[in-house]
Design a protein around this motif. Structure first.
Motif, PDB file in Angstrom:
ATOM      1  N   LYS A 110      31.605 -41.487-119.791  1.00  0.00           N
ATOM      2  CA  LYS A 110      30.820 -41.262-118.875  1.00  0.00           C
ATOM      3  C   LYS A 110      29.642 -42.236-118.931  1.00  0.00           C
ATOM      4  CE  LYS A 110      27.833 -37.621-117.548  1.00  0.00           C
ATOM      5  NZ  LYS A 110      26.848 -36.283-118.106  1.00  0.00           N
ATOM      6  N   HIS A 111      29.264 -42.533-119.931  1.00  0.00           N
ATOM      7  CA  HIS A 111      28.060 -43.516-119.866  1.00  0.00           C
ATOM      8  C   HIS A 111      28.474 -45.115-119.388  1.00  0.00           C
ATOM      9  CE1 HIS A 111      24.516 -45.623-121.505  1.00  0.00           C
ATOM     10  NE2 HIS A 111      25.412 -46.599-121.963  1.00  0.00           N
ATOM     11  N   LEU A 112      29.807 -45.229-119.758  1.00  0.00           N
ATOM     12  CA  LEU A 112      30.337 -46.542-119.436  1.00  0.00           C
ATOM     13  C   LEU A 112      30.647 -46.556-118.111  1.00  0.00           C
ATOM     14  CD1 LEU A 112      32.717 -47.565-122.474  1.00  0.00           C
ATOM     15  CD2 LEU A 112      30.429 -48.548-121.848  1.00  0.00           C
ATOM     16  N   LEU A 113      31.356 -45.497-117.461  1.00  0.00           N
ATOM     17  CA  LEU A 113      31.638 -45.678-115.968  1.00  0.00           C
ATOM     18  C   LEU A 113      30.658 -45.263-115.040  1.00  0.00           C
ATOM     19  CD1 LEU A 113      35.226 -43.759-116.482  1.00  0.00           C
ATOM     20  CD2 LEU A 113      34.584 -46.162-116.191  1.00  0.00           C
ATOM     21  N   PHE A 114      29.419 -44.393-115.329  1.00  0.00           N
ATOM     22  CA  PHE A 114      28.391 -43.984-114.132  1.00  0.00           C
ATOM     23  C   PHE A 114      27.133 -44.192-114.515  1.00  0.00           C
ATOM     24  CE2 PHE A 114      32.304 -40.893-114.692  1.00  0.00           C
ATOM     25  CZ  PHE A 114      32.857 -41.011-113.108  1.00  0.00           C
ATOM     26  N   SER A 115      26.884 -44.756-115.815  1.00  0.00           N
ATOM     27  CA  SER A 115      25.332 -45.128-116.116  1.00  0.00           C
ATOM     28  C   SER A 115      25.048 -46.325-115.192  1.00  0.00           C
ATOM     29  CB  SER A 115      25.178 -45.274-117.612  1.00  0.00           C
ATOM     30  OG  SER A 115      23.786 -45.899-117.817  1.00  0.00           O
ATOM     31  N   LYS A 116      23.751 -46.210-114.630  1.00  0.00           N
ATOM     32  CA  LYS A 116      23.589 -47.252-113.805  1.00  0.00           C
ATOM     33  C   LYS A 116      22.612 -48.315-114.520  1.00  0.00           C
ATOM     34  CE  LYS A 116      23.061 -44.353-109.492  1.00  0.00           C
ATOM     35  NZ  LYS A 116      22.082 -43.867-108.518  1.00  0.00           N
ATOM     36  N   GLU A 117      22.369 -47.994-115.625  1.00  0.00           N
ATOM     37  CA  GLU A 117      21.446 -48.965-116.422  1.00  0.00           C
ATOM     38  C   GLU A 117      22.655 -50.278-116.882  1.00  0.00           C
ATOM     39  OE1 GLU A 117      21.435 -47.833-120.994  1.00  0.00           O
ATOM     40  OE2 GLU A 117      21.097 -45.955-119.812  1.00  0.00           O
ATOM     41  N   LYS A 118      21.930 -51.320-117.259  1.00  0.00           N
ATOM     42  CA  LYS A 118      22.558 -52.689-117.725  1.00  0.00           C
ATOM     43  C   LYS A 118      23.028 -52.328-119.127  1.00  0.00           C
ATOM     44  CE  LYS A 118      22.316 -57.423-118.023  1.00  0.00           C
ATOM     45  NZ  LYS A 118      21.507 -58.793-118.003  1.00  0.00           N
ATOM     46  N   ILE A 119      24.513 -52.347-119.340  1.00  0.00           N
ATOM     47  CA  ILE A 119      25.267 -51.999-120.587  1.00  0.00           C
ATOM     48  C   ILE A 119      25.856 -53.529-120.995  1.00  0.00           C
ATOM     49  CG2 ILE A 119      26.963 -50.589-121.752  1.00  0.00           C
ATOM     50  CD1 ILE A 119      26.530 -48.619-119.744  1.00  0.00           C
ATOM     51  N   LYS A 120      25.378 -53.881-122.079  1.00  0.00           N
ATOM     52  CA  LYS A 120      25.933 -55.142-122.711  1.00  0.00           C
ATOM     53  C   LYS A 120      27.382 -54.581-123.164  1.00  0.00           C
ATOM     54  CE  LYS A 120      25.323 -58.194-126.285  1.00  0.00           C
ATOM     55  NZ  LYS A 120      24.428 -58.921-127.865  1.00  0.00           N
ATOM     56  N   GLY A 121      28.496 -55.573-122.695  1.00  0.00           N
ATOM     57  CA  GLY A 121      29.668 -55.293-123.209  1.00  0.00           C
ATOM     58  C   GLY A 121      30.294 -54.394-122.568  1.00  0.00           C
ATOM     59  N   ARG A 122      29.960 -53.817-121.152  1.00  0.00           N
ATOM     60  CA  ARG A 122      30.481 -52.716-120.486  1.00  0.00           C
ATOM     61  C   ARG A 122      32.068 -52.784-120.290  1.00  0.00           C
ATOM     62  NH1 ARG A 122      28.291 -49.076-116.345  1.00  0.00           N
ATOM     63  NH2 ARG A 122      26.279 -50.112-116.460  1.00  0.00           N
ATOM     64  N   ALA A 123      32.371 -53.921-119.756  1.00  0.00           N
ATOM     65  CA  ALA A 123      33.776 -54.432-119.324  1.00  0.00           C
ATOM     66  C   ALA A 123      34.455 -54.360-120.432  1.00  0.00           C
ATOM     67  CB  ALA A 123      33.635 -55.698-118.355  1.00  0.00           C
ATOM     68  N   LEU A 124      33.926 -54.900-121.447  1.00  0.00           N
ATOM     69  CA  LEU A 124      34.880 -55.315-122.861  1.00  0.00           C
ATOM     70  C   LEU A 124      35.417 -53.932-123.066  1.00  0.00           C
ATOM     71  CD1 LEU A 124      36.173 -57.019-124.978  1.00  0.00           C
ATOM     72  CD2 LEU A 124      33.883 -57.158-125.925  1.00  0.00           C
ATOM     73  N   GLU A 125      34.290 -53.038-123.411  1.00  0.00           N
ATOM     74  CA  GLU A 125      34.591 -51.849-123.926  1.00  0.00           C
ATOM     75  C   GLU A 125      35.375 -50.908-123.154  1.00  0.00           C
ATOM     76  OE1 GLU A 125      31.356 -49.361-125.412  1.00  0.00           O
ATOM     77  OE2 GLU A 125      30.180 -50.991-126.013  1.00  0.00           O
ATOM     78  N   ILE A 126      35.517 -51.035-121.977  1.00  0.00           N
ATOM     79  CA  ILE A 126      36.250 -50.043-121.121  1.00  0.00           C
ATOM     80  C   ILE A 126      37.520 -50.785-121.313  1.00  0.00           C
ATOM     81  CG2 ILE A 126      36.970 -49.921-118.688  1.00  0.00           C
ATOM     82  CD1 ILE A 126      34.200 -49.786-118.048  1.00  0.00           C
ATOM     83  N   ALA A 127      37.709 -52.103-121.365  1.00  0.00           N
ATOM     84  CA  ALA A 127      39.002 -52.615-121.568  1.00  0.00           C
ATOM     85  C   ALA A 127      39.684 -52.387-122.813  1.00  0.00           C
ATOM     86  CB  ALA A 127      39.126 -54.202-121.457  1.00  0.00           C
ATOM     87  N   LEU A 128      38.817 -52.162-124.033  1.00  0.00           N
ATOM     88  CA  LEU A 128      39.298 -51.928-125.214  1.00  0.00           C
ATOM     89  C   LEU A 128      39.847 -50.550-125.417  1.00  0.00           C
ATOM     90  CD1 LEU A 128      36.383 -53.619-127.612  1.00  0.00           C
ATOM     91  CD2 LEU A 128      38.957 -54.097-127.500  1.00  0.00           C
ATOM     92  N   ILE A 129      38.900 -49.610-124.570  1.00  0.00           N
ATOM     93  CA  ILE A 129      39.321 -48.001-124.634  1.00  0.00           C
ATOM     94  C   ILE A 129      40.591 -47.742-124.083  1.00  0.00           C
ATOM     95  CG2 ILE A 129      38.546 -45.831-123.861  1.00  0.00           C
ATOM     96  CD1 ILE A 129      35.793 -46.756-124.463  1.00  0.00           C
ATOM     97  N   VAL A 130      40.886 -48.572-122.845  1.00  0.00           N
ATOM     98  CA  VAL A 130      42.089 -48.646-122.113  1.00  0.00           C
ATOM     99  C   VAL A 130      43.128 -48.893-123.068  1.00  0.00           C
ATOM    100  CG1 VAL A 130      43.394 -49.206-120.293  1.00  0.00           C
ATOM    101  CG2 VAL A 130      41.019 -48.478-119.812  1.00  0.00           C
ATOM    102  N   LEU A 131      43.126 -50.113-123.761  1.00  0.00           N
ATOM    103  CA  LEU A 131      44.094 -50.865-124.358  1.00  0.00           C
ATOM    104  C   LEU A 131      44.348 -49.639-125.515  1.00  0.00           C
ATOM    105  CD1 LEU A 131      45.875 -53.045-125.154  1.00  0.00           C
ATOM    106  CD2 LEU A 131      43.931 -54.004-126.686  1.00  0.00           C
ATOM    107  N   ARG A 132      43.412 -49.278-126.190  1.00  0.00           N
ATOM    108  CA  ARG A 132      43.471 -48.379-127.245  1.00  0.00           C
ATOM    109  C   ARG A 132      44.568 -46.894-126.642  1.00  0.00           C
ATOM    110  NH1 ARG A 132      41.792 -42.955-128.799  1.00  0.00           N
ATOM    111  NH2 ARG A 132      41.788 -42.858-131.038  1.00  0.00           N
ATOM    112  N   LEU A 133      44.010 -46.512-125.709  1.00  0.00           N
ATOM    113  CA  LEU A 133      44.928 -45.333-124.983  1.00  0.00           C
ATOM    114  C   LEU A 133      46.296 -45.758-124.865  1.00  0.00           C
ATOM    115  CD1 LEU A 133      42.163 -44.158-122.501  1.00  0.00           C
ATOM    116  CD2 LEU A 133      42.867 -42.911-124.563  1.00  0.00           C
ATOM    117  N   SER A 134      46.572 -46.834-124.342  1.00  0.00           N
ATOM    118  CA  SER A 134      47.898 -47.240-124.051  1.00  0.00           C
ATOM    119  C   SER A 134      48.831 -47.408-125.296  1.00  0.00           C
ATOM    120  CB  SER A 134      47.851 -48.641-123.274  1.00  0.00           C
ATOM    121  OG  SER A 134      47.342 -49.728-124.135  1.00  0.00           O
ATOM    122  N   ILE A 135      47.911 -47.955-126.491  1.00  0.00           N
ATOM    123  CA  ILE A 135      48.748 -48.419-127.655  1.00  0.00           C
ATOM    124  C   ILE A 135      48.978 -46.758-128.596  1.00  0.00           C
ATOM    125  CG2 ILE A 135      48.627 -49.160-130.005  1.00  0.00           C
ATOM    126  CD1 ILE A 135      47.448 -51.702-128.665  1.00  0.00           C
TER     127      ILE A 135
END
Length: 376
Positions: free
Chosen positions: A203-228
């Motif tokens: 929820k924080h990564l997808l909907f927070s309006k604040e600037k999040i360092k490494g947002r795209a990387l974390e989303i990619a890592l979580i999706v990769l982890r889900l797939s594995i």
């Protein structure tokens, strides 16, 4: 006599299970220990306790990796069998141990530089455990800065469970029913904490309006982890068994995580938002250590030395037991309460404390003063 405003707001004994739960107001006085932290830090530095321990963490990481490999092998060999739920429980335990490593990397305990530790923590948290590092790091940093301080520590904000009387008194509907028996329900509810941690991070990564360092990387890592992790479970197991597998894994993960963090501060003094405390007193008075030595350290990832961890967040796990002796001596000399209990006793304190706070939700039409008198 009812407590008066401006001194101790509440002072309710936890029977024989632990220390008195207090809420400190800004007019309270504390021991003259303003220099204590500087002195104890100097001793820790001179004795080499602030040095990194890369070889220790290399061995821990290797042990976790081997455990993961064994669990994967067991999953493949068992195939369509309800014994897979044992593998699911093993994954819950191993992922919690990985979360402990992410926690220590975030505190700069493992590698030599801050950026390297950050990268490791993000990979472990998002890529292995599946939780947003950015969300957790922000929350945990605020907790370390102001443990158990009203309005500043996110770990005592209401989230199904109420940790403050005023939050319990405002509970309505289903939350009110839960709050009234929240001490007894606390550990059963922890089985849902794994889902909650994954949800809040996403929820924080997808909907927070604040600037999040490494947002795209974390989303990619979580999706990769889900797939594995998740895709093979649903591909290789019958649908019902696959859901049961994920349910057990998440339940064990949530229970283990919650049971490791809950003893640290729950039932310890709550600090008023306007109180003024020196760093040493603030960290020691609100933290609780767990006895047990090496087995407790392995079980809880070093969180059993919570006092020392809060005083020296970057101190590596192997050095905490030695720091304990130094800190205890300083506390004894300065007359600062140093709390240490067994693991079972700490759970009893947590349950007692939460049930006592939950009394505030017993009747929303009660007079607050009368409710306070009844709880005292």
């Amino acid at each position: 006599m009812l407590p008066t405003r401006g001194a101790i707001i509440t002072s309710t004994a936890v029977s024989t299970l632990g220390p008195i739960r207090q809420t400190y107001a800004k007019s309270d006085t504390f021991p003259p220990v303003a220099r204590a932290y500087t002195q104890v830090s100097q001793v820790a530095k001179e004795t080499g306790l602030l040095a990194r321990a890369p070889w220790f963490y290399a061995m821990v990481g290797t042990a976790i990796a081997l455990g993961m490999g064994g669990a994967i092998t067991g999953f493949i060999l068992l195939g369509d069998s309800w014994f897979q739920l044992l593998i699911a429980a093993a994954f819950g335990i191993l992922l919690t141990q990985a979360a402990f490593l992410a926690h220590e990397a975030a505190h700069r305990q493992i590698l030599s530089t801050g950026p390297a530790n950050d990268r490791l923590a993000r990979i472990l948290a998002a890529g292995v455990v599946g939780i947003s590092y950015a969300w957790w790091d922000s929350k945990h940093s605020r907790h370390h800065a102001n443990p158990n301080r009203v309005g500043r520590d996110p770990d005592i904000e209401v989230d199904t469970i109420s940790f403050l009387d005023e939050d319990a008194a405002q509970a309505r509907g289903l939350r009110r029913l839960i709050t009234r028996k929240q001490g007894w329900l606390f550990f059963p509810l922890l089985t849902l904490e794994g889902i909650n941690l994954h949800f809040l991070g996403l929820k924080h990564l997808l909907f927070s309006k604040e600037k999040i360092k490494g947002r795209a990387l974390e989303i990619a890592l979580i999706v990769l982890r889900l797939s594995i992790f998740i895709v093979p479970v649903f591909m290789l197991l019958p649908l019902g068994m696959a859901f049961a597998f994920m349910g057990v894994q998440l339940a064990v993960f949530g229970l283990y995580m919650g049971a490791s963090f809950a003893p640290n501060h729950k039932g310890m003094p709550i600090i008023d938002a306007n109180a003024r405390l020196d760093f040493f007193s603030k960290q020691v008075r609100t933290s609780r250590n767990i006895r047990g030595g090496w087995w407790a350290t392995w079980l809880m990832g070093g969180l059993n030395y919570q006092v020392e961890h809060h005083l020296f967040p970057s101190m590596a796990r192997p050095h905490l037991s030695k720091a304990r002796e130094i800190v205890r001596d300083y506390c004894k000399t300065l007359d600062v309460p140093y709390t240490e209990t067994s693991l079972i006793q700490s759970y009893a304190i947590v349950i007692e404390y939460l049930n006592r706070v939950g009394l505030a939700a017993a009747d929303p039409f009660d007079c607050p003063a009368a409710s306070q008198y009844r709880r005292a």
